[in-house]
Design an enzyme around this catalytic site. Structure first.
Site, short mmCIF file in Angstrom:
data_model
loop_
_atom_site.label_atom_id
_atom_site.label_comp_id
_atom_site.label_asym_id
_atom_site.label_seq_id
_atom_site.Cartn_x
_atom_site.Cartn_y
_atom_site.Cartn_z
N GLY A 43 -2.91 -5.42 4.84
CA GLY A 43 -3.90 -6.48 5.05
C GLY A 43 -3.43 -7.69 5.82
CG ASP A 99 -5.34 -9.12 2.93
OD1 ASP A 99 -4.68 -9.28 1.88
OD2 ASP A 99 -5.97 -8.07 3.15
CG ASP A 102 -9.57 -10.23 -6.14
OD1 ASP A 102 -10.34 -11.17 -6.35
OD2 ASP A 102 -9.84 -9.05 -6.43
CG PHE A 151 -15.02 -6.09 -1.17
CD1 PHE A 151 -13.95 -5.96 -2.05
CD2 PHE A 151 -14.95 -5.47 0.07
CE1 PHE A 151 -12.84 -5.21 -1.70
CE2 PHE A 151 -13.83 -4.71 0.42
CZ PHE A 151 -12.78 -4.59 -0.47
CB VAL A 152 -14.80 -10.65 2.76
CG1 VAL A 152 -15.87 -11.61 2.26
CG2 VAL A 152 -13.44 -11.00 2.16
CG ASP A 158 -8.81 -2.01 3.50
OD1 ASP A 158 -8.24 -2.95 2.91
OD2 ASP A 158 -8.93 -0.88 2.99
NE ARG A 164 -6.23 -1.80 6.91
CZ ARG A 164 -5.98 -2.20 5.66
NH1 ARG A 164 -5.99 -3.46 5.37
NH2 ARG A 164 -5.70 -1.31 4.72
P1 IMP Z 1 -4.92 -8.74 -6.05
O1 IMP Z 1 -3.69 -7.93 -6.31
O2 IMP Z 1 -6.02 -8.45 -7.05
O3 IMP Z 1 -4.66 -10.22 -5.90
O4 IMP Z 1 -5.58 -8.23 -4.73
C1 IMP Z 1 -4.98 -8.36 -3.56
C2 IMP Z 1 -5.29 -7.16 -2.70
O5 IMP Z 1 -6.58 -6.56 -2.98
C3 IMP Z 1 -5.36 -7.67 -1.30
O6 IMP Z 1 -4.10 -7.55 -0.66
C4 IMP Z 1 -6.42 -6.79 -0.68
O7 IMP Z 1 -5.80 -5.64 -0.14
C5 IMP Z 1 -7.31 -6.34 -1.79
N1 IMP Z 1 -8.58 -7.12 -1.83
C6 IMP Z 1 -8.99 -7.97 -2.80
N2 IMP Z 1 -10.18 -8.49 -2.51
C7 IMP Z 1 -10.57 -7.97 -1.33
C8 IMP Z 1 -11.72 -8.14 -0.48
O8 IMP Z 1 -12.68 -8.91 -0.72
N3 IMP Z 1 -11.72 -7.39 0.67
C9 IMP Z 1 -10.71 -6.56 1.02
N4 IMP Z 1 -9.61 -6.39 0.27
C10 IMP Z 1 -9.54 -7.09 -0.89
MG MG Z 2 -3.87 -5.77 0.91
#
Ligand code: IMP
Ligand code: MG
Length: 180
Positions: A43, A99, A102, A151-152, A158, A164
């Site tokens: 990402g 990127d 979350d 979700f973006v 992606d 992407r």
């Molecule tokens: P986390 O581990 O939950 O913080 O999520 C991080 C990873 O989830 C990011 O590196 C993204 O690959 C993916 N992700 C989370 N939200 C989105 C979104 O809205 N669009 C695309 N990828 C996302």
């Molecule tokens: Mg990612």
């Protein structure tokens, strides 16, 4: 691809200005230091490539792969590292780039891994910050934009490994999120 876009959330121009803003701050904070930038794959690729070209000093670059299996919002979801660092970051000033943050599982896992390599300093930078779903105690040191629950995709982000290459950040039409 464009026909799948419901709404542009952040335009190319807004991203360009924000990347410039972050890089100006990085220049202030890392000038004269020994910066190693580490991008979290896949990402971060797009923001990483735009960001590094705004930095006028010598720096090192590496990447690390991470994936979360299962629904990333469920407590059972586990983030695993898919590759290892190749540069030696011991005693260096390290900045992780992703990127989006979350739940925080990805960034926390990578931070834990890099810390074990004894960098001199370790900071984190994300283009997008979705605070509403955070499950880990982590806040990035540099943030581009705060975003809501939608979700973006685009600018590196992606859905099913597609979109992407959209040059802006967008929400897709609902029917696109169920298509495989
Ligand atoms: P986390 O581990 O939950 O913080 O999520 C991080 C990873 O989830 C990011 O590196 C993204 O690959 C993916 N992700 C989370 N939200 C989105 C979104 O809205 N669009 C695309 N990828 C996302
Ligand atoms: Mg990612």
């Amino acid at each position: 691809m464009k026909e799948d876009v419901e709404k542009v959330v952040t335009t190319e121009e807004e991203i360009r200005q924000k990347v410039q803003e972050i890089s100006r701050q990085l220049v202030k904070d890392y000038k004269g230091k020994d910066l190693t930038l580490i991008g979290i794959l896949d990402g971060s690729l797009v923001v990483l490539s735009d960001l590094i070209r705004q930095l006028p000093f010598s720096m090192r670059l590496d990447t690390i792969g991470a994936a979360t299996y299962g629904n990333s919002t469920s407590p059972k979801a586990e983030t695993v590292l898919l590759s290892q660092l190749r540069v030696d970051v011991e005693g260096r000033d390290v900045l992780l780039i992703d990127d989006i943050i979350d739940t925080g599982k990805t960034l926390s896992k990578v931070v834990e891994d890099v810390k074990s390599c004894n960098p001199r300093t370790l900071k984190t930078c994300v283009l997008l910050n979705r605070k509403s779903r955070r499950s880990e105690e982590i806040e990035p040191d540099y943030t581009g934009f705060e975003i809501g629950d939608d979700f973006v995709v685009g600018y590196g982000l992606d859905y099913n490994n597609c979109y992407r290459n959209l040059p802006y950040i967008a929400v897709l039409k609902p029917e696109c999120y169920t298509r495989r």
